[in-house]
Write a protein that holds these residues in place. Sequence first.
Motif, PDB file in Angstrom:
ATOM      1  N   ASP A 117       0.832  -1.201   0.000  1.00 32.92           N
ATOM      2  CA  ASP A 117       0.000   0.000   0.000  1.00 32.92           C
ATOM      3  C   ASP A 117       0.866   1.250   0.000  1.00 32.92           C
ATOM      4  O   ASP A 117       1.701   1.453   0.876  1.00 32.92           O
ATOM      5  CB  ASP A 117      -0.908   0.005   1.238  1.00 32.92           C
ATOM      6  CG  ASP A 117      -1.988   1.081   1.157  1.00 32.92           C
ATOM      7  OD1 ASP A 117      -1.878   1.962   0.278  1.00 32.92           O
ATOM      8  OD2 ASP A 117      -2.919   1.033   1.988  1.00 32.92           O
ATOM      9  N   ASP A 118       0.679   2.107  -1.023  1.00 30.73           N
ATOM     10  CA  ASP A 118       1.467   3.334  -1.132  1.00 30.73           C
ATOM     11  C   ASP A 118       1.031   4.395  -0.135  1.00 30.73           C
ATOM     12  O   ASP A 118       1.724   5.387   0.065  1.00 30.73           O
ATOM     13  CB  ASP A 118       1.361   3.906  -2.549  1.00 30.73           C
ATOM     14  CG  ASP A 118       2.010   2.999  -3.584  1.00 30.73           C
ATOM     15  OD1 ASP A 118       2.938   2.267  -3.200  1.00 30.73           O
ATOM     16  OD2 ASP A 118       1.575   3.029  -4.761  1.00 30.73           O
ATOM     17  N   ASP A 119      -0.146   4.220   0.485  1.00 27.03           N
ATOM     18  CA  ASP A 119      -0.686   5.231   1.387  1.00 27.03           C
ATOM     19  C   ASP A 119      -0.419   4.922   2.853  1.00 27.03           C
ATOM     20  O   ASP A 119      -1.054   5.492   3.732  1.00 27.03           O
ATOM     21  CB  ASP A 119      -2.201   5.371   1.181  1.00 27.03           C
ATOM     22  CG  ASP A 119      -2.534   5.890  -0.206  1.00 27.03           C
ATOM     23  OD1 ASP A 119      -1.716   6.651  -0.744  1.00 27.03           O
ATOM     24  OD2 ASP A 119      -3.599   5.534  -0.746  1.00 27.03           O
ATOM     25  N   GLU A 120       0.536   4.026   3.119  1.00 23.81           N
ATOM     26  CA  GLU A 120       0.731   3.608   4.498  1.00 23.81           C
ATOM     27  C   GLU A 120       1.271   4.726   5.379  1.00 23.81           C
ATOM     28  O   GLU A 120       1.158   4.658   6.604  1.00 23.81           O
ATOM     29  CB  GLU A 120       1.681   2.398   4.554  1.00 23.81           C
ATOM     30  CG  GLU A 120       3.077   2.672   4.006  1.00 23.81           C
ATOM     31  CD  GLU A 120       3.963   1.439   4.071  1.00 23.81           C
ATOM     32  OE1 GLU A 120       4.641   1.274   5.116  1.00 23.81           O
ATOM     33  OE2 GLU A 120       3.952   0.657   3.126  1.00 23.81           O
ATOM     34  N   ASP A 121       1.861   5.771   4.794  1.00 22.05           N
ATOM     35  CA  ASP A 121       2.377   6.881   5.583  1.00 22.05           C
ATOM     36  C   ASP A 121       1.369   8.013   5.731  1.00 22.05           C
ATOM     37  O   ASP A 121       1.674   9.023   6.352  1.00 22.05           O
ATOM     38  CB  ASP A 121       3.660   7.434   4.949  1.00 22.05           C
ATOM     39  CG  ASP A 121       4.855   6.534   5.213  1.00 22.05           C
ATOM     40  OD1 ASP A 121       4.848   5.834   6.240  1.00 22.05           O
ATOM     41  OD2 ASP A 121       5.779   6.521   4.382  1.00 22.05           O
ATOM     42  N   GLU A 122       0.183   7.889   5.158  1.00 22.14           N
ATOM     43  CA  GLU A 122      -0.826   8.932   5.298  1.00 22.14           C
ATOM     44  C   GLU A 122      -1.339   8.959   6.728  1.00 22.14           C
ATOM     45  O   GLU A 122      -1.700   7.928   7.289  1.00 22.14           O
ATOM     46  CB  GLU A 122      -1.987   8.683   4.340  1.00 22.14           C
ATOM     47  CG  GLU A 122      -3.066   9.751   4.418  1.00 22.14           C
ATOM     48  CD  GLU A 122      -4.199   9.518   3.444  1.00 22.14           C
ATOM     49  OE1 GLU A 122      -5.119  10.349   3.410  1.00 22.14           O
ATOM     50  OE2 GLU A 122      -4.163   8.498   2.732  1.00 22.14           O
ATOM     51  N   ILE A 123      -1.349  10.139   7.331  1.00 24.82           N
ATOM     52  CA  ILE A 123      -1.817  10.238   8.709  1.00 24.82           C
ATOM     53  C   ILE A 123      -3.222  10.824   8.731  1.00 24.82           C
ATOM     54  O   ILE A 123      -3.582  11.651   7.902  1.00 24.82           O
ATOM     55  CB  ILE A 123      -0.853  11.060   9.589  1.00 24.82           C
ATOM     56  CG1 ILE A 123      -0.921  12.555   9.256  1.00 24.82           C
ATOM     57  CG2 ILE A 123       0.569  10.566   9.469  1.00 24.82           C
ATOM     58  CD1 ILE A 123      -0.174  13.422  10.248  1.00 24.82           C
ATOM     59  N   PHE A 124      -4.014  10.374   9.713  1.00 26.67           N
ATOM     60  CA  PHE A 124      -5.394  10.818   9.853  1.00 26.67           C
ATOM     61  C   PHE A 124      -5.581  11.699  11.085  1.00 26.67           C
ATOM     62  O   PHE A 124      -6.659  12.224  11.313  1.00 26.67           O
ATOM     63  CB  PHE A 124      -6.329   9.607   9.921  1.00 26.67           C
ATOM     64  CG  PHE A 124      -6.410   8.859   8.632  1.00 26.67           C
ATOM     65  CD1 PHE A 124      -7.343   9.197   7.666  1.00 26.67           C
ATOM     66  CD2 PHE A 124      -5.535   7.814   8.355  1.00 26.67           C
ATOM     67  CE1 PHE A 124      -7.411   8.514   6.466  1.00 26.67           C
ATOM     68  CE2 PHE A 124      -5.594   7.131   7.160  1.00 26.67           C
ATOM     69  CZ  PHE A 124      -6.529   7.477   6.208  1.00 26.67           C
ATOM     70  N   GLY A 125      -4.535  11.841  11.872  1.00 31.00           N
ATOM     71  CA  GLY A 125      -4.601  12.687  13.045  1.00 31.00           C
ATOM     72  C   GLY A 125      -3.280  12.664  13.787  1.00 31.00           C
ATOM     73  O   GLY A 125      -2.402  11.836  13.514  1.00 31.00           O
ATOM     74  N   PHE A 126      -3.125  13.591  14.708  1.00 31.75           N
ATOM     75  CA  PHE A 126      -1.922  13.595  15.539  1.00 31.75           C
ATOM     76  C   PHE A 126      -2.222  14.284  16.858  1.00 31.75           C
ATOM     77  O   PHE A 126      -3.205  15.020  16.998  1.00 31.75           O
ATOM     78  CB  PHE A 126      -0.754  14.291  14.827  1.00 31.75           C
ATOM     79  CG  PHE A 126      -0.785  15.788  14.898  1.00 31.75           C
ATOM     80  CD1 PHE A 126      -0.082  16.476  15.885  1.00 31.75           C
ATOM     81  CD2 PHE A 126      -1.520  16.533  13.979  1.00 31.75           C
ATOM     82  CE1 PHE A 126      -0.112  17.861  15.956  1.00 31.75           C
ATOM     83  CE2 PHE A 126      -1.557  17.919  14.046  1.00 31.75           C
ATOM     84  CZ  PHE A 126      -0.847  18.580  15.040  1.00 31.75           C
ATOM     85  N   ILE A 127      -1.360  14.037  17.832  1.00 29.63           N
ATOM     86  CA  ILE A 127      -1.433  14.727  19.115  1.00 29.63           C
ATOM     87  C   ILE A 127      -0.011  15.051  19.545  1.00 29.63           C
ATOM     88  O   ILE A 127       0.906  14.254  19.345  1.00 29.63           O
ATOM     89  CB  ILE A 127      -2.143  13.866  20.187  1.00 29.63           C
ATOM     90  CG1 ILE A 127      -2.414  14.697  21.442  1.00 29.63           C
ATOM     91  CG2 ILE A 127      -1.356  12.612  20.527  1.00 29.63           C
ATOM     92  CD1 ILE A 127      -3.332  14.000  22.447  1.00 29.63           C
ATOM     93  N   SER A 128       0.184  16.248  20.076  1.00 29.38           N
ATOM     94  CA  SER A 128       1.504  16.639  20.540  1.00 29.38           C
ATOM     95  C   SER A 128       1.373  17.872  21.430  1.00 29.38           C
ATOM     96  O   SER A 128       0.260  18.372  21.655  1.00 29.38           O
ATOM     97  CB  SER A 128       2.446  16.923  19.364  1.00 29.38           C
ATOM     98  OG  SER A 128       3.783  17.070  19.822  1.00 29.38           O
TER      99      SER A 128
END
Length: 313
Positions: A117-128
């Motif tokens: 899957d080429d989209d495995e690095d796509e992020i849907f959210g983050f927290i920091s």
Amino acid sequence: MASRPKRRAVGAGAPRPLDAPVPRHEEEEDDEIEDQDGEDEDSDDEEDEEDEVVDEEVNVEFEAYSISDNDRDGIKKLLQQLFLKAPVNTAELTDLLTQQNHIGSVIKTYVSEDSDDDDEDEIFGFISLLSLTERKGTWCAEQVKELVLSCCEKSCGKSVVEQLHKLLNDTARPVGFLLSERFINVPPQVALPMHRQLQKELAEAQETNKPCGKCHFYLMISKTFVEAGGSSSGKKRGLQKQDTLMFANAEEEFFYEKALLKFSYSVQEESDTCLGGRWSFDDVPMKPLRTVMIIPRDEMSRIMGALEEHLST
């Protein structure tokens, strides 16, 4: 904390980025109507099929990973969703967040190790979290403080402005900018493990004297909404009725309840992009706001408890 990305399942849902293609019913209706009656029927059928695909609920397993350089584009995109046209250098803010990889997580869909899957690095959210006190003097940190202070001056009385100014500039009690952003279709169930992991990382940072570990207060800017055309000065049966505040990230209402200081400001003029979205609840148009909160660190355990109780029912 090791630099190797951490992985853990955080929930399931049906993600779709805000800027993902959506069915268009009205944009192209005015073009070539007279010559394309037959084609319009075919187009309507295709749009109906697209509606079915978009509305279909798909179960997706999410996992959280520690933030890495590969997440820059996704984090910046989510920051732009929050700040819209506000004068905040989201590129510099993204760089600072990715540099401090001992704090924060990103949400991705689970991908097996043998997947292509080429989209495995796509992020849907983050927290920091970024310590505004420790990062004093950096362009983006100063811009964030200037933004909330200027909006506070327009929305609040003098005493609240003075209180906020004092909190943001008190070096003895550092303030951390808590960022929790995700796309609209990512379910709120992912919020609890993400926030718990962040609190664990902040505690470890405090014990090891790393950046972000000394914050006494957390600054949050939440995406919120009220009914369009509503007015806080409106009266109903002789009583003043305040607009009901709705949160794009539902769990942030629990932070709002424990906030030491809070106010909202309109972003109606800034939300004409795909990142702003066009919001409605039950076909009622909504006015987009940003709600600023200052939450004492001592309230976080109670907030986590309320979140756990709410999301487990």
